[in-house]
Design an enzyme around this catalytic site. Structure first.
Site, PDB file in Angstrom:
ATOM      1  N   ASP A  54     -10.497  30.879   0.494  1.00 11.11           N
ATOM      2  CA  ASP A  54     -11.188  31.884  -0.344  1.00 11.11           C
ATOM      3  C   ASP A  54     -10.168  32.972  -0.518  1.00 11.11           C
ATOM      4  O   ASP A  54      -9.675  33.594   0.394  1.00 11.11           O
ATOM      5  CB  ASP A  54     -12.500  32.495   0.335  1.00 11.11           C
ATOM      6  CG  ASP A  54     -13.070  33.255  -0.714  1.00 11.11           C
ATOM      7  OD1 ASP A  54     -13.626  32.692  -1.812  1.00 11.11           O
ATOM      8  OD2 ASP A  54     -13.402  34.493  -0.442  1.00 11.11           O
ATOM      9  N   HIS A  57     -18.564  26.805  -7.454  1.00 10.77           N
ATOM     10  CA  HIS A  57     -19.873  27.577  -7.280  1.00 10.77           C
ATOM     11  C   HIS A  57     -19.618  29.234  -8.100  1.00 10.77           C
ATOM     12  O   HIS A  57     -20.545  29.800  -8.098  1.00 10.77           O
ATOM     13  CB  HIS A  57     -19.876  28.040  -5.816  1.00 10.77           C
ATOM     14  CG  HIS A  57     -18.684  28.517  -5.258  1.00 10.77           C
ATOM     15  ND1 HIS A  57     -17.260  28.049  -5.168  1.00 10.77           N
ATOM     16  CD2 HIS A  57     -18.519  29.806  -4.842  1.00 10.77           C
ATOM     17  CE1 HIS A  57     -16.629  28.760  -4.653  1.00 10.77           C
ATOM     18  NE2 HIS A  57     -17.257  29.982  -4.298  1.00 10.77           N
ATOM     19  N   ASP A  58     -18.352  29.328  -8.618  1.00  7.03           N
ATOM     20  CA  ASP A  58     -18.142  30.631  -9.199  1.00  7.03           C
ATOM     21  C   ASP A  58     -17.969  30.668 -10.716  1.00  7.03           C
ATOM     22  O   ASP A  58     -17.540  31.634 -11.542  1.00  7.03           O
ATOM     23  CB  ASP A  58     -16.763  31.544  -8.758  1.00  7.03           C
ATOM     24  CG  ASP A  58     -16.999  31.922  -7.339  1.00  7.03           C
ATOM     25  OD1 ASP A  58     -18.043  32.437  -6.801  1.00  7.03           O
ATOM     26  OD2 ASP A  58     -15.822  32.161  -6.464  1.00  7.03           O
ATOM     27  N   ASP A  77     -14.853  26.029   4.036  1.00  3.71           N
ATOM     28  CA  ASP A  77     -14.453  27.299   3.319  1.00  3.71           C
ATOM     29  C   ASP A  77     -13.896  28.104   4.595  1.00  3.71           C
ATOM     30  O   ASP A  77     -14.487  28.545   5.408  1.00  3.71           O
ATOM     31  CB  ASP A  77     -15.416  28.034   2.678  1.00  3.71           C
ATOM     32  CG  ASP A  77     -15.219  28.121   1.125  1.00  3.71           C
ATOM     33  OD1 ASP A  77     -14.247  28.794   0.866  1.00  3.71           O
ATOM     34  OD2 ASP A  77     -15.957  27.685   0.341  1.00  3.71           O
ATOM     35  N   GLU A 132      -7.459  29.314  -2.832  1.00  3.05           N
ATOM     36  CA  GLU A 132      -8.075  30.001  -4.187  1.00  3.05           C
ATOM     37  C   GLU A 132      -7.015  31.075  -4.376  1.00  3.05           C
ATOM     38  O   GLU A 132      -7.121  31.880  -3.586  1.00  3.05           O
ATOM     39  CB  GLU A 132      -9.530  30.367  -3.933  1.00  3.05           C
ATOM     40  CG  GLU A 132      -9.951  30.963  -5.195  1.00  3.05           C
ATOM     41  CD  GLU A 132     -11.288  31.821  -4.841  1.00  3.05           C
ATOM     42  OE1 GLU A 132     -12.142  31.917  -5.902  1.00  3.05           O
ATOM     43  OE2 GLU A 132     -11.603  32.337  -3.898  1.00  3.05           O
TER      44      GLU A 132
END
Length: 557
Positions: free
Chosen positions: A199, A328-329, A98, A255
């Protein structure tokens, strides 16, 4: 269309804190990941994406980084990371990290210096502005609630934080910031990692006049038109590509909240001047209401078909798709898009997997999705750990916008902690994740839903995922074929056709708990048609096919 290894790959996402605890402190760690790499290899995936393990005060579970070149002690050591990387490579697995560079932690050395004085050499590493009419520089709200500006008494100025106040935004206008980021990325590439998941990368460029955002009935203005897909974002990513990414054979995914088709074609273009692909959020935002995602409303199938089809057809030949339903979100995909009642959980989990894995793009599997893990449905706010959930609960209930009871239902449906409960390895206490009470409670259904039980059974969700992944490797039509929506107006069925090199696939999915009927196209009738995969043991294919609840059927010519 160019063939590439990352187009044919399947990615498995690990959320380290919840994956496997090797040292009995209730928190997942790097050695725990190493222990379970054989399991991931058995699933058949090619790439492992590891959510942040860098040094961090963990205000936002590691997405607030205080040192990009150090490992958080509770996750382990850099030596353990190197061992994990070597083990993965030995097993033929690639590892992507990440990359969180829209913001740092306020405990990062750069910000500690930046906040000391207005003339500190690091001052311009972050976005500082003076008060406007005795208030914040503008009315933007932060993603985790509250204002996007935090006042600093020492220098009598505000700094921007689009997320938590402990996550100050970096100033990408500053060349020194970009050079520091690129140097750090290069350091990880030289260490041997195989790529980056970036991210909130669509937020790194801001409109420099920082205008007020529309209020839209909320407490704060919506600043997103001024920081999503900002004026210089493509320039920055092209510079990143030239200075770092193009020097290595990497897989990169950005993302990109708020990304449009037009923007995605720039980010993920076939010439690879920026990234390989982006995560878009349109399909996981279906059903959002006045309070954004905080709703109990179910998604609309017609809308889902429309959105998925738009991304499949409009990127075809121009840019590459990433395929996902959970991460994860997001809430657990079987709870959100399928049916997690006992009688339908497995069959609907398999149907959803078929839907995603038979499309054009690179599929992402979030840990536990291959077991059909479900939402946690915690009934007390004290059981939740996520900063977004806790802040928004307080903000929305105290302002009277929603009752506490209703808000709890929204959190049970859409909260991020649904995906963050510990991985369910077996039916022992704490689901085999740890031998002590974990940092967040285990889902109560772990005795029934766990990896040990599924590995024993040939018809489990795990084994079905294994087969889907194997098919992608055997048939070029799956990653590369053109996509056409079928049965556009059908209220129960999502059906689409894929075509590549004189081969054809027909994917038929019943998204409901009732039987559904569909008339097969003539070309998919006859002896030359093969059933590639089905989540029911279907023997007979007739012209008028009646699908069982949540049935998935893939026919191949």
């Amino acid at each position: 269309m160019k063939k590439k290894w990352w187009k044919e790959s399947v990615v498995y996402q690990i959320y380290p804190r919840s994956f496997k605890d090797s040292n009995a402190d209730g928190i997942g760690d790097i050695k725990g990941i190493t222990e379970k790499l054989e399991y991931i290899k058995e699933l058949g995936v090619d790439v492992v994406w590891i959510s942040p393990v860098y040094d961090s005060p963990c205000d936002d579970n590691g997405y607030d980084i205080s040192d990009y070149k150090a490992i958080l002690k509770e996750f382990g050591t850099m030596e353990e990371f190197d061992t994990m990387l070597d083990t993965a490579h030995h097993l033929g697995l690639k590892v992507i990290m990440d990359l969180v560079v829209n913001h740092t932690s306020d405990e990062h050395r750069w910000f500690v210096e930046s906040s000391k004085s207005k003339d500190n050499p690091y001052r311009d590493y972050y976005i500082w502005r003076t008060s406007k009419n005795g208030k914040e520089p503008n009315n933007w709200g932060a993603s985790f609630g509250g204002s996007a500006w935090e006042y600093d008494e020492k220098t009598d100025m505000y700094y921007l934080h689009l997320f938590s106040r402990k996550q100050p935004d970096l100033n990408w206008e500053n060349q020194k910031v970009r050079d520091e980021v690129f140097e750090m990325m290069d350091w990880w590439c030289q260490k041997g990692i195989d790529g980056f998941r970036m991210d909130v990368i669509s937020m790194i460029s801001k409109v420099q006049s920082f205008p007020d955002g529309e209020l839209n009935g909320g407490l704060y203005g919506n600043g997103s038109p001024y920081y999503i897909n900002g004026p210089r974002v493509h320039e920055y990513l092209q510079e990143m590509n030239q200075k770092v990414l193009s020097k290595y054979d990497l897989i990169t995914v950005g993302e990109a909240a708020g990304v449009t088709i037009e923007e995605a074609i720039k980010y993920a273009n076939e010439n690879e001047t920026e990234l390989n692909m982006v995560f878009q959020f349109e399909h996981v935002s279906i059903g959002d209401g006045e309070l954004g995602k905080w709703t109990t409303k179910r998604f609309d199938l017609q809308e889902l078909k429309k959105v998925m089809t738009k991304w499949q057809t409009k990127l075809q030949g121009k840019a590459w798709n990433s395929l996902y339903l959970g991460n994860h979100d997001q809430p657990r995909s079987v709870s959100r898009f399928g049916n997690d009642k006992v009688e339908y959980r497995e069959v609907s989990a398999k149907m959803l997997a078929t839907c995603i894995h038979m499309m054009q793009g690179t599929p992402y599997i979030y840990q536990g999705e291959e077991l059909g893990m479900t939402n946690a449905y915690f009934d007390k706010i004290e059981e939740y750990r996520d900063i977004e959930t806790l802040n928004i609960y307080e903000e929305l209930t105290s302002s009277g916008l929603i009752s506490k009871e209703e808000m709890m239902k929204c959190i049970q449906a859409r909260g991020r902690d649904n995906a963050r409960t510990p991985m369910q390895w077996d039916d022992s206490e704490y689901a085999g994740f740890s031998t002590v009470k974990p940092w967040i409670n285990v889902n109560k259904n772990y005795k029934r839903i766990n990896a040990k039980e599924q590995l024993k059974r040939h018809d489990s969700v795990f084994r079905y995922y294994q087969k889907l992944i194997q098919l992608r490797k055997e048939y070029d039509i799956i990653p590369y074929g053109d996509y056409t929506l079928m049965e556009e107006d059908h209220k129960q069925i999502f059906a689409y056709k894929r075509e590549y090199d004189n081969n054809k696939l027909l994917v038929i999915l019943n998204f409901t708990d009732k039987e559904a009927q569909m008339s097969l196209p003539e070309e998919f009738m006859g002896k030359h048609v093969k059933c590639l995969i089905s989540n029911y043991d279907r023997q007979v294919i007739q012209k008028n096919v009646v699908l069982m609840p949540y049935e998935a059927l893939v026919l191949y010519i």
